[in-house]
Design a protein around this motif. Structure first.
Motif, PDB file in Angstrom:
ATOM      1  N   GLU A   1     -37.090 111.716  85.573  1.00 22.69           N
ATOM      2  CA  GLU A   1     -37.812 110.647  86.281  1.00 22.69           C
ATOM      3  C   GLU A   1     -38.400 109.643  85.288  1.00 22.69           C
ATOM      4  O   GLU A   1     -38.324 108.434  85.497  1.00 22.69           O
TER       5      GLU A   1
ATOM      6  N   HIS B   1     -34.133 102.075  88.707  1.00 25.27           N
ATOM      7  CA  HIS B   1     -34.502 103.492  88.577  1.00 25.27           C
ATOM      8  C   HIS B   1     -33.379 104.394  89.114  1.00 25.27           C
ATOM      9  O   HIS B   1     -32.959 105.338  88.447  1.00 25.27           O
TER      10      HIS B   1
ATOM     11  N   HIS C   1     -30.415 107.092  87.167  1.00 24.87           N
ATOM     12  CA  HIS C   1     -30.087 108.509  87.386  1.00 24.87           C
ATOM     13  C   HIS C   1     -28.572 108.721  87.245  1.00 24.87           C
ATOM     14  O   HIS C   1     -28.133 109.734  86.707  1.00 24.87           O
TER      15      HIS C   1
HETATM   16 ZN   LIG Z   1     -35.871 109.277  90.483  1.00 26.98          ZN
END
Ligand SMILES: [Zn+2]
Length: 266
Positions: A184, A132, A136
């Motif tokens: 996200e 995750h 980004h």
């Molecule tokens: Zn995040």
């Protein structure tokens, strides 16, 4: 040095290219990719100067660093990251058991708190969270957000003009910049897609969210949750993505994860 025509080309490519973990179009990132690396280096240096005593020495803590770099390598070996070779993907572990968090600067400087490592229950969960965070950087969410927040014109002036100090100032504020809901979701999707191509349980990150939901009063809310009001929705989204891909089971590597934890400072 890129001129304005190449910048326009970059923007055009950004608008028309569909990236693998993404389900929508229309991102405009004004920065050349090299800028992510430069900014990341500056942000990581300033963070490490401010937190020097907490950064675990990678030459002394070889067992845990070898372990965590192994997780990173499993993710990079999927060959799903277009910035596999041009970003740093360097990891530093921060010795602070009270923070259950991890983050990654632009250009791939990854930070993981011991509080997160001790909180998680399996290697698949750490891999999911790292996936995750790495997403980004890979998807350039920080420079996306900077473009949105400060506007393309100002940033072009800063990148190509004389006023480098102001750009640095913006870069140091980068850690405080919040990603949007879409970013996200995209990072969650990448985590599932990337882990799906490894030996790991592909929804390791969802396991972390579920644990947090159960125990939400006990810990500091980490970055993953701060920009999204409904972690339950994120778990659902990740599980759906996993089942759409064929529900492949993977491993949690719980035993070796627990053994690794013994090498962290008590
Ligand atoms: Zn995040």
């Amino acid at each position: 040095m890129l001129n304005r025509i190449s910048i326009i080309a970059i923007i055009t490519i950004a608008i028309f290219s569909l990236n693998s973990c993404s389900s929508w179009l229309g991102k405009v990132n004004i920065f050349p990719v090299e800028q992510d690396v430069t900014l990341g280096k500056q942000v990581s240096q300033s963070f490490e100067q401010g937190n020097a005593s907490m950064i675990m020495d990678s030459s002394k803590n070889t067992v845990v660093y070898r372990y965590i770099y192994g997780i990173r390598d499993s993710i990079l070996k999927t060959n799903l990251l277009i910035h596999k070779n041009d970003f740093a993907w360097r990891i530093r572990i921060i010795q602070n058991d009270t923070i259950q968090n991890a983050f990654c600067t632009p250009g791939g400087y990854i930070y993981v708190y011991t509080g997160l490592m001790k909180y998680l229950e399996g290697e698949d969960q750490l891999a999911g969270v790292m996936g995750h965070e790495m997403a980004h950087a890979e998807k350039r969410h920080s420079t996306d957000a900077m473009t949105r927040e400060f506007g393309a014109n100002l940033l072009l002036e800063l990148i190509f003009g004389q006023n480098k100090a102001q750009l640095l100032q913006i870069a140091t504020g980068l850690a405080q910049l919040e990603f949007g809901r879409d970013a996200e979701t995209e990072a969650d999707n990448c985590s599932v897609d990337w882990l799906y191509q490894t030996a790991y349980n592909p929804i390791g990150a969802a396991g972390f969210f579920e644990k947090i939901q159960k125990e939400k009063n006990k810990i500091n809310i980490p970055e993953f949750l701060s920009t999204h009001p409904d972690p339950g929705h994120r778990v659902e989204n990740m599980k759906k993505r996993w089942s759409d891909k064929g529900s492949k089971q993977g491993q949690t590597f719980t035993d070796r994860y627990k053994r690794m934890l013994n090498y962290l400072p008590k």
